[in-house]
Design an enzyme around this catalytic site. Structure first.
Site, PDB file in Angstrom:
ATOM      1  CG  ASP A   1      -6.530   8.625   6.359  1.00 25.91           C
ATOM      2  OD1 ASP A   1      -6.378   8.692   6.920  1.00 25.91           O
ATOM      3  OD2 ASP A   1      -7.429   8.920   5.610  1.00 25.91           O
TER       4      ASP A   1
ATOM      5  CD  GLU B   1      -3.192   0.451   0.439  1.00 28.52           C
ATOM      6  OE1 GLU B   1      -3.047   1.009  -0.005  1.00 28.52           O
ATOM      7  OE2 GLU B   1      -4.545   0.532   0.740  1.00 28.52           O
TER       8      GLU B   1
ATOM      9  CG  PHE C   1      -4.547  14.946   1.717  1.00 25.97           C
ATOM     10  CD1 PHE C   1      -5.213  14.728   1.587  1.00 25.97           C
ATOM     11  CD2 PHE C   1      -3.950  15.631   0.106  1.00 25.97           C
ATOM     12  CE1 PHE C   1      -5.653  13.567   0.245  1.00 25.97           C
ATOM     13  CE2 PHE C   1      -3.980  15.138  -0.849  1.00 25.97           C
ATOM     14  CZ  PHE C   1      -4.835  13.689  -1.167  1.00 25.97           C
ATOM     15  CB  VAL C   2       0.570  12.700   2.610  1.00 27.12           C
ATOM     16  CG1 VAL C   2       1.451  13.548   3.782  1.00 27.12           C
ATOM     17  CG2 VAL C   2       0.349  11.578   2.417  1.00 27.12           C
TER      18      VAL C   2
ATOM     19  CE  LYS D   1      -2.945  10.943   5.675  1.00 27.62           C
ATOM     20  NZ  LYS D   1      -4.445  11.153   5.406  1.00 27.62           N
TER      21      LYS D   1
HETATM   22  P1  IMP Z   1      -8.181   4.511   3.953  1.00 29.03           P
HETATM   23  O1  IMP Z   1      -8.628   3.776   3.648  1.00 29.03           O
HETATM   24  O2  IMP Z   1      -8.317   5.162   4.784  1.00 29.03           O
HETATM   25  O3  IMP Z   1      -7.215   4.060   4.916  1.00 29.03           O
HETATM   26  O4  IMP Z   1      -8.011   5.413   3.357  1.00 29.03           O
HETATM   27  C1  IMP Z   1      -6.977   4.430   2.075  1.00 29.03           C
HETATM   28  C2  IMP Z   1      -6.578   5.321   0.238  1.00 29.03           C
HETATM   29  O5  IMP Z   1      -6.952   6.534   1.064  1.00 29.03           O
HETATM   30  C3  IMP Z   1      -5.054   5.620   0.474  1.00 29.03           C
HETATM   31  O6  IMP Z   1      -4.783   3.952  -0.173  1.00 29.03           O
HETATM   32  C4  IMP Z   1      -5.350   6.252  -0.536  1.00 29.03           C
HETATM   33  O7  IMP Z   1      -6.091   6.232  -1.874  1.00 29.03           O
HETATM   34  C5  IMP Z   1      -6.264   7.779   0.391  1.00 29.03           C
HETATM   35  N1  IMP Z   1      -5.868   8.460   0.945  1.00 29.03           N
HETATM   36  C6  IMP Z   1      -5.908   8.393   2.357  1.00 29.03           C
HETATM   37  N2  IMP Z   1      -5.239   9.026   2.513  1.00 29.03           N
HETATM   38  C7  IMP Z   1      -4.422  10.149   1.555  1.00 29.03           C
HETATM   39  C8  IMP Z   1      -3.326  11.069   1.778  1.00 29.03           C
HETATM   40  O8  IMP Z   1      -3.048  11.743   2.385  1.00 29.03           O
HETATM   41  N3  IMP Z   1      -3.363  11.262   0.672  1.00 29.03           N
HETATM   42  C9  IMP Z   1      -3.229  11.301  -0.583  1.00 29.03           C
HETATM   43  N4  IMP Z   1      -4.539   9.856  -0.877  1.00 29.03           N
HETATM   44  C10 IMP Z   1      -5.055   9.472   0.297  1.00 29.03           C
END
Ligand code: IMP
Length: 183
Positions: free
Chosen positions: A105, A101, A155-156, A133
Site C-alpha cells: 500500500d 507480500e 480497500f480489498v 496500489k
Molecule cells: P503498507 O505498509 O502501507 O504498504 O501496508 C501494508 C499492509 O497494510 C499490508 O500488509 C496489509 O496488512 C495492510 N493493508 C494495506 N491495504 C490493505 C487492503 O486494501 N486490505 C487489507 N489490508 C491492507
C-alpha cells in the site's frame, strides 16, 4: 457478486482463477530468474499465507520458506510505527531472499522489512507481491520485482487479506463498496 463482511459491503474485484493464472506465470519467471540458486521465500504474515502457499507450488527450483510477522503499533495501520512480531528465523547472510507480500500500500511495511533483512547482508533481496496500489506508494522501492495485480486505491479483502480480522478465507478478492461520506 456482492458480499457483506462485518456489516460492510464488498464487490468482486479479482477471481481466484485469475489469481491462479497470474501466480503460475510468476512461478515460471522465478524458476528462470533463480535457476541454479536456492532462494529463501519469506512470507509476511498474516496476509500472504494463501498467496505463498499457491506460489510455492509453482516453484520447481530448490528453495526454502520461512515467515515473519509485522505489525503497526497502537492498532493503526500505515502509521509508520512498525515492529517485528515474529522475527527472522534464518541466517540470511549471502542468501537470495524473496519477500512475499499480499499487498503493498504505502510501502512502509516493506521498507521496514527490507531494511531489517539487509542488516543480515543477503546477496540479493527481491519482493514478490500479489497486489500493489501504485498511487499509494510513498517512495519507489526498487526491490519490487514481481507484481500480481496493480489495483486502484481501494480497500480489498479476501484470499488472505482481512477486514477487521475477517474475510481471509475468501477465495476471490473483493473491494469495499464506495460509500459517500455523510456530512
Ligand atoms: P503498507 O505498509 O502501507 O504498504 O501496508 C501494508 C499492509 O497494510 C499490508 O500488509 C496489509 O496488512 C495492510 N493493508 C494495506 N491495504 C490493505 C487492503 O486494501 N486490505 C487489507 N489490508 C491492507
Amino acid at each position: 457478486m456482492n458480499i457483506q463482511i462485518d456489516n460492510k459491503d464488498f464487490n468482486l474485484l479479482i477471481e481466484y482463477d485469475q489469481i491462479k493464472k497470474r501466480t503460475r506465470l510468476i512461478g515460471i519467471q522465478l524458476n528462470v530468474d533463480y535457476d541454479n540458486r536456492v532462494p529463501v521465500f519469506i512470507g509476511v504474515l498474516n496476509g500472504s499465507f494463501l498467496f505463498l502457499a499457491d506460489l510455492i507450488k509453482e516453484v520447481t527450483i530448490s528453495s526454502e520458506v520461512t515467515f515473519v510477522k509485522v505489525s503497526s503499533y497502537e492498532g493503526e495501520k500505515n502509521s509508520g510505527k512498525i515492529k517485528l512480531e515474529l522475527g527472522l528465523q534464518m541466517d540470511l547472510k549471502d542468501r537470495d531472499v524473496i519477500i512475499v507480500e499480499d499487498i503493498v500500500d504505502t510501502g512502509a511495511t516493506l521498507r521496514f522489512l527490507i531494511d531489517k533483512i539487509s542488516e543480515q547482508h543477503p546477496s540479493s533481496v527481491a519482493v514478490c507481491t500479489l497486489l500493489l496500489k501504485p498511487k499509494m506508494l510513498k517512495e519507489a522501492i526498487k526491490e519490487i520485482t514481481y507484481v500480481g495485480f496493480e489495483i486502484p486505491d481501494e480497500f480489498v479483502v479476501g484470499y488472505g487479506l482481512d477486514y477487521n480480522g475477517l474475510g481471509r478465507n475468501l477465495k476471490d478478492i473483493y473491494r469495499a463498496e464506495y460509500v459517500p461520506s455523510e456530512t
